[in-house]
Write an enzyme that holds these catalytic residues in place. Structure first.
Site, PDB file in Angstrom:
ATOM      1  CD  GLU A 131      -2.865  -1.083   2.431  1.00 55.81           C
ATOM      2  OE1 GLU A 131      -2.800  -0.076   3.197  1.00 55.81           O
ATOM      3  OE2 GLU A 131      -3.688  -1.998   2.578  1.00 55.81           O
ATOM      4  N   PRO A 132       0.309   2.402  -0.284  1.00 56.55           N
ATOM      5  CG  PRO A 132      -0.998   4.026  -1.365  1.00 56.55           C
ATOM      6  CD  PRO A 132      -1.061   2.639  -0.788  1.00 56.55           C
ATOM      7  CB  SER A 136       9.535  -1.870   4.329  1.00 56.57           C
ATOM      8  OG  SER A 136      10.228  -1.475   3.162  1.00 56.57           O
ATOM      9  NE  ARG A 246      11.639 -10.968   1.316  1.00 56.79           N
ATOM     10  CZ  ARG A 246      11.100 -10.726   2.505  1.00 56.79           C
ATOM     11  NH1 ARG A 246      11.231 -11.630   3.466  1.00 56.79           N
ATOM     12  NH2 ARG A 246      10.445  -9.607   2.740  1.00 56.79           N
ATOM     13  NE  ARG A 271      35.213  -2.316 -29.803  1.00 58.55           N
ATOM     14  CZ  ARG A 271      35.299  -1.426 -30.783  1.00 58.55           C
ATOM     15  NH1 ARG A 271      35.369  -1.827 -32.039  1.00 58.55           N
ATOM     16  NH2 ARG A 271      35.296  -0.140 -30.508  1.00 58.55           N
ATOM     17  N   GLY A 347      31.348  -0.584 -23.629  1.00 57.95           N
ATOM     18  CA  GLY A 347      31.619   0.804 -23.973  1.00 57.95           C
ATOM     19  C   GLY A 347      30.346   1.528 -24.379  1.00 57.95           C
ATOM     20  CD  GLU A 371       8.439 -10.448  -4.285  1.00 61.25           C
ATOM     21  OE1 GLU A 371       8.091 -10.801  -3.148  1.00 61.25           O
ATOM     22  OE2 GLU A 371       7.765 -10.638  -5.298  1.00 61.25           O
ATOM     23  N   GLY A 372      10.850  -6.783  -0.660  1.00 62.24           N
ATOM     24  CA  GLY A 372      11.707  -6.424   0.467  1.00 62.24           C
ATOM     25  C   GLY A 372      13.025  -5.877  -0.052  1.00 62.24           C
ATOM     26  CB  SER A 374      19.330  -4.145  -0.570  1.00 58.32           C
ATOM     27  OG  SER A 374      19.355  -4.709  -1.871  1.00 58.32           O
TER      28      SER A 374
END
Length: 387
Positions: A131-132, A136, A246, A271, A347, A371-372, A374
């Site tokens: 929700e807003p 967490s 997770r 390259r 590059g 999902e939580g 770091s």
């Protein structure tokens, strides 16, 4: 290093499942990834393809028409989908959050009604927890469900709900008893088309542009049997689902990182600058070595978490929250660094939309948040260590 060699623990049937899936992803999903991102088109076609090969129910038992593969095999399978298209993997794993909710918390009747349809791809699910003001910490949610004659009235707002505006059913979490904090949270199954359920337009996101997220405005009445399982058990169900989720985020990170790393290795070999291949330069080799170490470290933590998930499912292990948080944290952080290094190695070309590295970097950025975040994973991990 060949990442394929890292999956030696899979059963023969699971290897075959993943081999078929890898071919399907290469032929039917990866070719759509660029246009999906450019046009922000929801991945309906890709999900139908996954339904045909059993991936929509790969997290479910055979009893409900699922593929019944082990958690380590599911880890590899989700990684393969993500490596082909991050948006498709995001929508797929959001579907898993919904079906895991029913599998873990639902009644037998609810499982029999919804899970076979979900497993075959007939019904797409969404998981509405955030929700807003409650991301967490879900215990802060403001969406309320109160009993009325014949059922429940639910009112509130959910945000950043993957699949929310296109799903055939939504597992919705709401407070049924404000006095009981997290023990007063319950879950409900909300079918598509329920009067009073309104989805806003898909959010304009930085990455995963084909895996749409929505704000849901909710003012609905549901019958009594829409309550998922028992009243007051929603928070416990959600936390168990997020343990699974997770590990699936870790799988997405591994798949995207693997694709970025393969592209970087191929580019470094091809390259040539000043008559010398990039891959012959010591500085580039050090970058490649760091990518390999980061990938393997994340992979091993993720596989350990998947094995613990399997043990818990079969009754020979307990909760695997710590392992899931470690896997999610390690894989999301490592994948971000790997993709950034892959872009740097390309590059200026890596900064253009003509190469998939640019898209992968954008797709990966959310993995350290949803999902939580770091930071939340570090709180969970440190809390377990200090307990």
């Amino acid at each position: 290093m060949n990442p394929q060699d890292e999956w030696h623990m899979l059963q023969d049937e699971e290897r075959l499942f993943c081999d078929v899936l890898e071919r399907i992803c290469a032929e039917k999903i990866a070719p759509l990834a660029h246009d999906t991102d450019e046009n922000s088109t929801f991945v309906h076609a890709q999900l139908r393809t996954l339904g045909e090969v059993g991936m929509m129910g790969a997290n479910l038992p055979e009893e409900f028409d699922g593929s019944a593969i082990s958690a380590p095999a599911l880890l590899r399978a989700v990684a393969l989908v993500a490596g082909a298209c991050g948006s498709t993997a995001s929508a797929l794993t959001a579907h898993y959050l919904a079906t895991d909710s029913i599998l873990i918390g639902g009644t037998q009747a609810q499982k029999e009604l919804w899970l076979p349809k979900a497993a075959t791809g007939v019904a797409l699910g969404a998981f509405a927890l955030t929700e807003p003001t409650a991301g967490s910490d879900p215990a802060d949610m403001k969406t309320r469900a109160r009993r009325v004659d014949g059922g429940w009235h639910i009112k509130g707002t959910k945000c950043f709900i993957s699949n929310g505006g296109v799903a055939d059913f939504i597992v919705l979490y709401a407070v049924t008893d404000p006095e009981k904090a997290h023990r007063g949270i319950s879950a409900f199954i909300v079918p598509k088309g329920t009067p009073g359920l309104e989805a806003g337009p898909a959010e304009k996101t930085m990455g995963l542009k084909g895996g749409h997220v929505f704000t849901l405005n909710i003012d609905i009445t549901l019958p009594e049997d829409a309550l998922l399982g028992e009243e007051g058990k929603g928070f416990r169900t959600a936390m168990q689902v997020l343990d699974n989720g997770r590990i699936e985020v870790a799988a997405q990170c591994l798949g995207l990182a693997e694709t970025a790393m393969k592209a970087a290795l191929a580019y470094a070999k091809d390259r040539v600058i000043g008559g010398e291949a990039l891959s012959d330069r010591q500085g580039i080799r050090w970058m490649i070595a760091d990518m390999g170490v980061a990938y393997r470290s994340a992979l091993l933590l993720s596989q350990d978490a998947a094995r613990q998930r399997d043990a818990a499912h079969h009754g020979s292990g307990g909760r695997f929250s710590l392992a899931a948080s470690m896997a999610k944290l390690a894989a999301s952080e490592a994948a971000g660094k790997i993709a950034d290094s892959a872009l740097q190695l390309h590059g200026g070309y890596g900064y253009t939309r003509d190469f998939p590295i640019e898209r992968i970097n954008r797709d990966l950025r959310i993995m350290r948040i949803y999902e939580g975040s770091s930071e939340i994973q570090r709180i969970i991990i440190s809390g377990n260590m200090l307990a």
